[in-house]
Design an enzyme around this catalytic site. Structure first.
Site, mmCIF file in Angstrom:
data_model
loop_
_atom_site.group_PDB
_atom_site.id
_atom_site.type_symbol
_atom_site.label_atom_id
_atom_site.label_comp_id
_atom_site.label_asym_id
_atom_site.label_seq_id
_atom_site.Cartn_x
_atom_site.Cartn_y
_atom_site.Cartn_z
ATOM 1 N N GLU A 105 21.380 -2.504 76.310
ATOM 2 C CA GLU A 105 21.593 -3.696 77.144
ATOM 3 C C GLU A 105 23.082 -3.776 77.476
ATOM 4 O O GLU A 105 23.912 -3.083 76.873
ATOM 5 C CB GLU A 105 21.101 -4.962 76.423
ATOM 6 C CG GLU A 105 19.583 -4.987 76.257
ATOM 7 C CD GLU A 105 19.052 -6.246 75.591
ATOM 8 O OE1 GLU A 105 19.672 -7.310 75.741
ATOM 9 O OE2 GLU A 105 18.026 -6.140 74.913
ATOM 10 N N HIS A 222 21.401 -16.221 82.187
ATOM 11 C CA HIS A 222 20.812 -14.875 82.227
ATOM 12 C C HIS A 222 20.570 -14.536 83.690
ATOM 13 O O HIS A 222 20.008 -15.343 84.430
ATOM 14 C CB HIS A 222 19.507 -14.850 81.439
ATOM 15 C CG HIS A 222 19.052 -13.459 81.108
ATOM 16 N ND1 HIS A 222 18.644 -12.570 82.081
ATOM 17 C CD2 HIS A 222 18.963 -12.804 79.935
ATOM 18 C CE1 HIS A 222 18.311 -11.429 81.493
ATOM 19 N NE2 HIS A 222 18.495 -11.543 80.196
ATOM 20 N N ARG A 268 26.684 -10.178 81.445
ATOM 21 C CA ARG A 268 25.759 -11.116 82.109
ATOM 22 C C ARG A 268 26.434 -12.076 83.064
ATOM 23 O O ARG A 268 25.879 -12.426 84.099
ATOM 24 C CB ARG A 268 25.047 -11.954 81.052
ATOM 25 C CG ARG A 268 23.937 -11.215 80.451
ATOM 26 C CD ARG A 268 23.223 -12.050 79.448
ATOM 27 N NE ARG A 268 22.345 -11.120 78.777
ATOM 28 C CZ ARG A 268 21.596 -11.401 77.758
ATOM 29 N NH1 ARG A 268 21.616 -12.624 77.266
ATOM 30 N NH2 ARG A 268 20.834 -10.487 77.213
ATOM 31 N N HIS A 329 20.489 -19.835 79.711
ATOM 32 C CA HIS A 329 19.771 -19.012 78.724
ATOM 33 C C HIS A 329 20.183 -19.320 77.291
ATOM 34 O O HIS A 329 19.337 -19.469 76.423
ATOM 35 C CB HIS A 329 20.048 -17.543 79.058
ATOM 36 C CG HIS A 329 19.342 -16.559 78.189
ATOM 37 N ND1 HIS A 329 17.968 -16.532 78.070
ATOM 38 C CD2 HIS A 329 19.811 -15.550 77.397
ATOM 39 C CE1 HIS A 329 17.618 -15.547 77.248
ATOM 40 N NE2 HIS A 329 18.730 -14.957 76.814
ATOM 41 N N ARG A 364 28.324 -14.074 74.986
ATOM 42 C CA ARG A 364 27.492 -13.488 73.926
ATOM 43 C C ARG A 364 27.039 -12.089 74.307
ATOM 44 O O ARG A 364 26.502 -11.879 75.394
ATOM 45 C CB ARG A 364 26.267 -14.364 73.693
ATOM 46 C CG ARG A 364 25.319 -13.812 72.644
ATOM 47 C CD ARG A 364 24.193 -14.775 72.398
ATOM 48 N NE ARG A 364 23.294 -14.844 73.533
ATOM 49 C CZ ARG A 364 22.154 -14.171 73.633
ATOM 50 N NH1 ARG A 364 21.780 -13.346 72.671
ATOM 51 N NH2 ARG A 364 21.385 -14.305 74.690
HETATM 52 P P1 FAD Z 1 14.780 -21.876 67.975
HETATM 53 O O1 FAD Z 1 14.036 -20.628 67.798
HETATM 54 O O2 FAD Z 1 14.872 -22.432 69.349
HETATM 55 O O3 FAD Z 1 14.115 -22.954 67.028
HETATM 56 C C1 FAD Z 1 14.509 -24.306 67.054
HETATM 57 C C2 FAD Z 1 13.552 -25.094 66.180
HETATM 58 O O4 FAD Z 1 14.034 -26.419 66.007
HETATM 59 C C3 FAD Z 1 12.154 -25.215 66.762
HETATM 60 O O5 FAD Z 1 11.261 -25.013 65.696
HETATM 61 C C4 FAD Z 1 12.101 -26.658 67.240
HETATM 62 O O6 FAD Z 1 10.823 -27.216 67.273
HETATM 63 C C5 FAD Z 1 12.965 -27.330 66.178
HETATM 64 N N1 FAD Z 1 13.520 -28.624 66.585
HETATM 65 C C6 FAD Z 1 14.404 -28.855 67.594
HETATM 66 N N2 FAD Z 1 14.690 -30.181 67.661
HETATM 67 C C7 FAD Z 1 13.978 -30.784 66.672
HETATM 68 C C8 FAD Z 1 13.831 -32.126 66.245
HETATM 69 N N3 FAD Z 1 14.463 -33.149 66.841
HETATM 70 N N4 FAD Z 1 13.016 -32.385 65.194
HETATM 71 C C9 FAD Z 1 12.351 -31.386 64.571
HETATM 72 N N5 FAD Z 1 12.441 -30.097 64.958
HETATM 73 C C10 FAD Z 1 13.239 -29.801 65.977
HETATM 74 N N6 FAD Z 1 18.294 -13.374 71.582
HETATM 75 C C11 FAD Z 1 18.396 -12.117 71.123
HETATM 76 O O7 FAD Z 1 19.202 -11.850 70.208
HETATM 77 N N7 FAD Z 1 17.609 -11.123 71.640
HETATM 78 C C12 FAD Z 1 16.698 -11.350 72.628
HETATM 79 O O8 FAD Z 1 15.985 -10.446 73.049
HETATM 80 C C13 FAD Z 1 16.593 -12.662 73.146
HETATM 81 N N8 FAD Z 1 15.731 -12.951 74.153
HETATM 82 C C14 FAD Z 1 15.568 -14.243 74.533
HETATM 83 C C15 FAD Z 1 14.596 -14.553 75.492
HETATM 84 C C16 FAD Z 1 14.345 -15.862 75.845
HETATM 85 C C17 FAD Z 1 13.307 -16.187 76.887
HETATM 86 C C18 FAD Z 1 15.093 -16.913 75.232
HETATM 87 C C19 FAD Z 1 14.839 -18.354 75.583
HETATM 88 C C20 FAD Z 1 16.082 -16.611 74.300
HETATM 89 C C21 FAD Z 1 16.320 -15.281 73.939
HETATM 90 N N9 FAD Z 1 17.294 -14.953 73.002
HETATM 91 C C22 FAD Z 1 17.411 -13.672 72.562
HETATM 92 C C23 FAD Z 1 18.036 -16.010 72.310
HETATM 93 C C24 FAD Z 1 17.373 -16.288 70.941
HETATM 94 O O9 FAD Z 1 15.979 -16.190 71.091
HETATM 95 C C25 FAD Z 1 17.724 -17.672 70.420
HETATM 96 O O10 FAD Z 1 19.106 -17.867 70.443
HETATM 97 C C26 FAD Z 1 17.232 -17.818 68.967
HETATM 98 O O11 FAD Z 1 15.871 -17.493 68.877
HETATM 99 C C27 FAD Z 1 17.469 -19.239 68.478
HETATM 100 O O12 FAD Z 1 16.878 -19.369 67.223
HETATM 101 P P2 FAD Z 1 16.998 -20.738 66.450
HETATM 102 O O13 FAD Z 1 16.230 -20.563 65.178
HETATM 103 O O14 FAD Z 1 18.413 -21.139 66.357
HETATM 104 O O15 FAD Z 1 16.285 -21.801 67.414
HETATM 105 C C1 SIN Z 2 16.916 -10.098 77.213
HETATM 106 O O1 SIN Z 2 15.918 -9.525 76.789
HETATM 107 O O2 SIN Z 2 17.463 -9.832 78.293
HETATM 108 C C2 SIN Z 2 17.485 -11.210 76.381
HETATM 109 C C3 SIN Z 2 18.363 -10.650 75.366
HETATM 110 C C4 SIN Z 2 19.278 -11.713 74.828
HETATM 111 O O3 SIN Z 2 19.303 -12.824 75.335
HETATM 112 O O4 SIN Z 2 20.012 -11.397 73.888
#
Ligand code: FAD
Ligand code: SIN
Length: 528
Positions: A105, A222, A268, A329, A364
């Site tokens: 990537e 993104h 990006r 994103h 990032r």
């Molecule tokens: P999340 O996985 O968003 O979890 C947040 C949690 O908090 C959820 O369970 C939610 O319900 C809970 N929550 C929020 N507010 C409250 C509240 N008030 N009360 C109770 N619960 C609450 N990153 C990479 O490194 N590689 C990738 O390939 C990649 N692809 C991506 C593709 C997409 C479409 C997206 C959207 C993001 C991608 N990212 C990627 C970024 C990465 O997925 C996120 O940064 C990461 O998953 C965030 O994890 P997290 O545990 O911090 O939050």
């Molecule tokens: C992607 O698959 O392009 C998302 C990867 C990332 O957000 O780190």
């Protein structure tokens, strides 16, 4: 633990491993969140010939002067073991023959992205961690339970939370330690890859409670989300360009080489701005991602989810260029944590996208956030388990305004859409002072009635949180008078190291700047 994505589950497993009893609060079903949607994969220096030093150098170069080298070192080094651990827990990354397959990537000097199910890495990670957490006797879940606010004692230490149960009953829950793992706030923007639960609740709670929150001006867009009327803004993974995909304009011209030497694999922020510029120049609403070189079922094997959704909308990636445009994103900013996941407030820990660790700097590196979630989730969980706090006798509630409602019915969906459009137009990929000043005026107007209304359910609380964050984001973006990484000001288009090699932090309701050297987090003042 608030949140059941990669960060919250990693923290819970680490804390439970130390003998702590962990309750995970999550506002919908446990698997709802950004983690399940992650596509491209997780970066880790595991490929033959790769090294922690190379991964570190790529991360620091992408961060444009604002990454903290100590944090980068910790994540890329510990990340190698963290990924090996999830493999031991049963996660099956894709393989090329007998070896692991590594994707490429933008910003990575070599292929080092592990992926699962082609473009379903997040789903595989979430399922693996959830299975492990559900099997633990020390971890329990309360799903469909919305956390409204943090509860603090007289010295402002965090001692619990205020939550709303699925029936709508509001409860006080005391805890020795609270870990914020609530994810980012993509729902601030009209165009976003983030699912609708991602409303920045934890960051808003931390701001209200007086934790340090910073780097909010850095929102990563993104470049490639599917842009078809009626389709959700599904991400078209950067890994597709890593496999040779090419961005074209409506005339079929491949334009990225004229913007950056790395062409379609430029950072990006560069690709997103190039698409916006090209759309303007060709009077089009989208650009086109050409994957036709992957003909003969290669696209459907490597990117099964993407291919399925495209086909549902009458597009065959083997033949048709995919209409795409940029979307919000990832929020680089968040609740400031130290190397162990501790925040400035005793009893409060943060990890994952809700936090500001110092890993990403001003931009990032792709696929580094899942890695950060694993490494800092574990650190925050260990620190929370070691917390010496006792359960409190009396609690004061943090400052969410709770005045009486105004009696007039309110169309919450309309208000949310208006806020998202405002952020998209005024605090989006390109920003300038007059647009952001106008946005701030509008936000202040909305605050006059939305902050003084009491809402009975999550829709209203989320809207209040989004408004808190839109305000803090806009003021931060207005203050940083330069362009760096994902923050692009048309009125200050150059990077300005002389003035801006520093972070902008919200501390006790005020925006402050702080030079780069990592200091212990500033202690809180005595009781308000
Ligand atoms: P999340 O996985 O968003 O979890 C947040 C949690 O908090 C959820 O369970 C939610 O319900 C809970 N929550 C929020 N507010 C409250 C509240 N008030 N009360 C109770 N619960 C609450 N990153 C990479 O490194 N590689 C990738 O390939 C990649 N692809 C991506 C593709 C997409 C479409 C997206 C959207 C993001 C991608 N990212 C990627 C970024 C990465 O997925 C996120 O940064 C990461 O998953 C965030 O994890 P997290 O545990 O911090 O939050
Ligand atoms: C992607 O698959 O392009 C998302 C990867 C990332 O957000 O780190």
């Amino acid at each position: 633990m608030i949140g059941s994505g990669i960060a919250g589950l990693s923290a819970a497993l680490a804390a439970a491993g130390e003998g702590a009893r962990v309750l995970i609060l999550t506002k919908r079903a446990a698997s709802d969140g950004s983690t399940s949607h992650a596509q491209g994969g997780i970066a880790a220096a595991l490929a033959p010939g790769d090294s922690v030093e190379r991964h570190l150098a790529d991360t620091i170069a992408t961060g444009q002067g604002l990454s903290d080298p100590e944090v980068v070192q910790a994540v890329v080094r510990d990340g190698v073991q963290a990924v090996q651990e999830v493999i031991r827990w049963g996660l099956r990354f894709d393989r090329a023959g007998k070896s692991l397959a590594f994707g490429l990537e933008g910003g990575h000097s070599r292929a080092r992205i592990l992926h699962a199910g082609g473009d379903a890495t997040g789903k595989a990670l979430e399922e693996t961690l959830l299975r492990k957490a559900r099997a633990s006797r020390r971890i329990s879940f309360r799903e469909h339970t919305f956390t409204l606010d943090l509860l603090q004692d007289a010295s402002r230490a965090v001692r619990g939370v205020l939550l709303a149960s699925p029936s709508g009953r509001v409860e006080i829950l005391s805890a020795r330690a609270v870990v914020l793992a609530t994810g980012g706030a993509g729902q601030l923007y009209r165009e976003t890859t983030n699912p609708d639960v991602v409303t920045g609740d934890g960051i808003a709670m931390a701001l209200r409670a007086g934790a340090e929150v910073g780097d909010l001006e850095f929102v990563q867009f993104h470049p490639t989300t599917l842009y078809v009327a009626g389709a959700s803004r599904m991400l078209i993974s950067e890994a597709a360009r890593g496999e040779g995909g090419v961005l074209r304009d409506r005339n079929g011209v491949a334009f990225m080489a004229s913007f950056h030497p790395a062409a379609d694999l430029a950072p990006r922020d560069v690709v997103s701005r190039a698409i916006v510029e090209r759309m303007r120049r060709t009077s089009d609403t989208q650009a086109y991602l050409d994957l036709t070189h992957l003909k003969g079922s290669r696209a459907s094997r490597r990117f099964p989810q993407i291919t399925k959704v495209c086909r549902a909308f009458g597009l065959d990636p083997d033949r048709d260029p995919i209409p795409v445009r940029p979307s919000a994103h990832y929020w680089i900013g968040g609740v400031r944590e130290d190397l162990e996941g501790r925040t400035r407030l005793t009893g409060l820990y943060a990890c994952g996208e809700a936090s500001l660790s110092g890993l990403h700097g001003a931009n990032r590196l792709a696929s580094n956030s899942l890695l950060e979630g694993l490494v800092f989730g574990r650190r925050a969980g260990l620190a929370a388990a070691a917390s010496s706090s006792t359960r409190p006798a009396r609690l004061a509630e943090a400052g969410r305004p709770r005045r009486r409602g105004r009696g007039e019915p309110m169309d919450l969906a309309d208000a949310r859409n208006a806020l998202r459009s405002l952020c998209w137009r005024r605090v989006g990929i390109e920003r300038e002072a007059s647009g952001m000043t106008e946005a701030l005026r509008q936000i202040l107007f909305w605050e006059r009635y939305l902050f003084t209304s009491a809402f009975p359910d999550p829709g209203g609380w989320e809207l209040q949180n989004l408004l808190v964050l839109a305000h803090a984001l806009t003021e931060s973006a207005l203050a940083r008078e330069e362009s760096r990484g994902v923050h692009f000001r048309t009125d200050f288009p150059e990077r300005d190291d002389a003035r801006w090699l520093k972070h902008l932090l919200w501390r006790d309701g005020r925006l402050c700047s702080e030079p780069l050297s990592r200091k212990p987090l500033a202690p809180v003042q005595a009781a308000r």
